[in-house]
Design a protein around this motif. Sequence first.
Motif, short mmCIF file in Angstrom:
data_model
loop_
_atom_site.label_atom_id
_atom_site.label_comp_id
_atom_site.label_asym_id
_atom_site.label_seq_id
_atom_site.Cartn_x
_atom_site.Cartn_y
_atom_site.Cartn_z
N PHE A 233 0.85 -1.02 0.07
CA PHE A 233 -0.03 0.05 0.34
C PHE A 233 0.53 1.52 0.38
O PHE A 233 0.21 2.75 0.14
CB PHE A 233 -1.12 0.43 1.32
N ALA A 234 1.77 1.27 -0.32
CA ALA A 234 2.78 2.36 -0.01
C ALA A 234 3.61 2.49 -1.29
O ALA A 234 3.87 1.33 -2.17
CB ALA A 234 4.07 1.96 1.43
N PRO A 235 3.35 3.86 -2.16
CA PRO A 235 3.77 4.06 -3.31
C PRO A 235 5.61 3.43 -4.28
O PRO A 235 6.63 3.75 -2.22
CB PRO A 235 4.07 5.49 -3.53
N ASP A 236 6.02 2.90 -4.21
CA ASP A 236 7.37 2.31 -4.31
C ASP A 236 8.36 3.33 -5.34
O ASP A 236 7.36 4.65 -5.44
CB ASP A 236 7.18 1.48 -5.27
N ALA A 237 9.44 3.52 -4.86
CA ALA A 237 10.29 4.88 -5.78
C ALA A 237 10.10 4.91 -7.53
O ALA A 237 10.59 6.46 -6.66
CB ALA A 237 11.83 3.70 -5.68
N ASP A 238 10.03 4.33 -7.63
CA ASP A 238 9.37 4.28 -9.26
C ASP A 238 8.22 5.65 -9.75
O ASP A 238 7.75 6.18 -9.96
CB ASP A 238 8.88 3.54 -9.97
N GLU A 239 7.62 5.17 -8.78
CA GLU A 239 5.84 6.06 -8.77
C GLU A 239 6.34 7.31 -7.42
O GLU A 239 5.45 8.53 -8.61
CB GLU A 239 4.81 5.45 -7.60
N ILE A 240 7.15 7.34 -6.97
CA ILE A 240 7.44 8.93 -6.36
C ILE A 240 8.10 9.32 -7.19
O ILE A 240 7.75 11.07 -7.55
CB ILE A 240 8.40 8.40 -4.56
N ALA A 241 9.53 9.16 -8.72
CA ALA A 241 10.21 10.12 -9.76
C ALA A 241 9.38 10.03 -10.28
O ALA A 241 8.91 11.45 -10.54
CB ALA A 241 10.75 8.99 -9.41
N HIS A 242 8.06 9.10 -10.82
CA HIS A 242 7.75 9.63 -11.86
C HIS A 242 6.16 10.74 -10.57
O HIS A 242 5.75 12.06 -11.82
CB HIS A 242 6.46 8.52 -12.24
N ALA A 243 5.80 10.96 -10.13
CA ALA A 243 5.07 11.91 -9.18
C ALA A 243 5.83 13.18 -9.31
O ALA A 243 5.39 14.70 -9.92
CB ALA A 243 4.20 11.80 -8.68
N HIS A 244 7.09 12.73 -9.08
CA HIS A 244 7.83 14.29 -8.59
C HIS A 244 8.19 15.07 -10.10
O HIS A 244 7.98 15.58 -10.39
CB HIS A 244 8.95 14.16 -8.33
N ARG A 245 8.10 14.43 -11.83
CA ARG A 245 8.63 14.51 -12.73
C ARG A 245 7.12 15.68 -12.88
O ARG A 245 7.17 16.35 -13.68
CB ARG A 245 8.79 13.52 -13.54
N ILE A 246 6.42 14.89 -12.98
CA ILE A 246 4.59 15.27 -13.40
C ILE A 246 4.78 16.85 -12.53
O ILE A 246 4.13 17.26 -12.85
CB ILE A 246 3.41 14.53 -12.98
N ILE A 247 4.83 16.58 -11.14
CA ILE A 247 4.90 17.75 -10.89
C ILE A 247 5.31 19.33 -11.24
O ILE A 247 5.28 20.34 -11.61
CB ILE A 247 4.50 17.97 -8.79
N ALA A 248 6.28 18.51 -11.49
CA ALA A 248 7.77 19.84 -11.76
C ALA A 248 6.95 20.48 -13.66
O ALA A 248 7.29 20.96 -13.85
CB ALA A 248 8.98 19.14 -11.55
N ALA A 249 7.54 19.00 -14.42
CA ALA A 249 6.79 19.36 -15.60
C ALA A 249 5.25 20.56 -15.93
O ALA A 249 4.96 21.18 -16.17
CB ALA A 249 6.45 18.20 -16.31
N HIS A 250 4.32 19.99 -14.34
CA HIS A 250 2.99 20.52 -14.96
C HIS A 250 3.76 22.07 -13.99
O HIS A 250 3.16 23.80 -14.97
CB HIS A 250 2.21 20.87 -13.97
N ALA A 251 4.59 22.57 -13.34
CA ALA A 251 4.71 23.66 -12.61
C ALA A 251 4.83 24.76 -14.48
O ALA A 251 5.05 25.29 -14.39
CB ALA A 251 5.60 23.53 -11.46
N GLU A 252 6.49 23.92 -14.23
CA GLU A 252 6.86 24.37 -15.63
C GLU A 252 5.82 24.70 -16.73
O GLU A 252 6.26 26.16 -17.41
CB GLU A 252 7.92 23.46 -16.31
N ALA A 253 5.09 24.00 -16.86
CA ALA A 253 4.24 24.70 -18.67
C ALA A 253 3.53 25.56 -17.72
O ALA A 253 2.57 25.68 -18.93
CB ALA A 253 2.96 23.39 -18.78
#
Length: 289
Positions: A233-253
């Motif tokens: 039930f915990a987000p794994d490392a890949d999920e967390i990394a992907h989440a950070h990419r989404i947040i950063a990319a959306h902020a830049e957009a």
Amino acid sequence: MATTVRPRRSVLYMPGSNARALEKGRSLPADGLILDLEDAVAPDAKAAARDTIAQALAAGGYGGRELIIRVNGLNTPWGYDDLRMAAASGADAVLLPKVESADSVRQAEAVLRTAGAPASQTIWCMMETPLGVLNAKEIAGASPAVGALVLGTSDLAKDLHAAHTAQRLPMITSLGLCLLAARAYGLAVLDGVHLDLNDDEGFAASCRQGRELGFDGKTLIHPKTIAACNAAFAPDADEIAHAHRIIAAHAEAAASGKGVVLVDGKLVENLHVENARRLVALAEAIAAL
């Protein structure tokens, strides 16, 4: 009750009459402990169990674990005294068994508040009868004090005359109705127990299914299942990394005046950013434990 990001991956039932078990709970890696006065305690031991739980909570030492007391129903000889003890115990929440109506929630809340329960002490509701599931919406919205719905799949399967199957298809409607009600009112929602402690593969599959359906975590009956449940039930490392990419990319957009952006070849909108932030906040809360 406002939604907060609090890990509830694994919530372990512990018999309130067993002082050694309550002591062991201080060192277990479960996110939460349900100190049980109902099913796990024989009728002639309930009064003593009530005292045992009160003493254990007064002694403290449970760290950041969420502490929940499952009381007996108000239609039993023990329910009112259980609620009065729970009100003064310092527990984070009180778990009501076999909830079937909004009125039963409000009745229990009145007893708790009259007994001096703090506003921070929430009410969790066991969803373990057909009538309870059919009234899930009313129960979830019964009071701002309601904090979570907890599936009681063993009792529910009995009442439905349903089989315990690997994919839990006989339970899907009930699981879905409770999930919908919980999310509609911003509540936590926990999956039911897996009864076969020798069925590691089946337990893992149940955890995967629960997370895919949207549950926050799972209730457990033995400490040996905690680690697997926490991982599931915990987000794994890949999920967390992907989440950070989404947040950063959306902020830049957004800074460029764009409402959408591609991340790893997939379209990202505000709804994806909200989910990404939730996952990151959950990972941070888990690390803080």
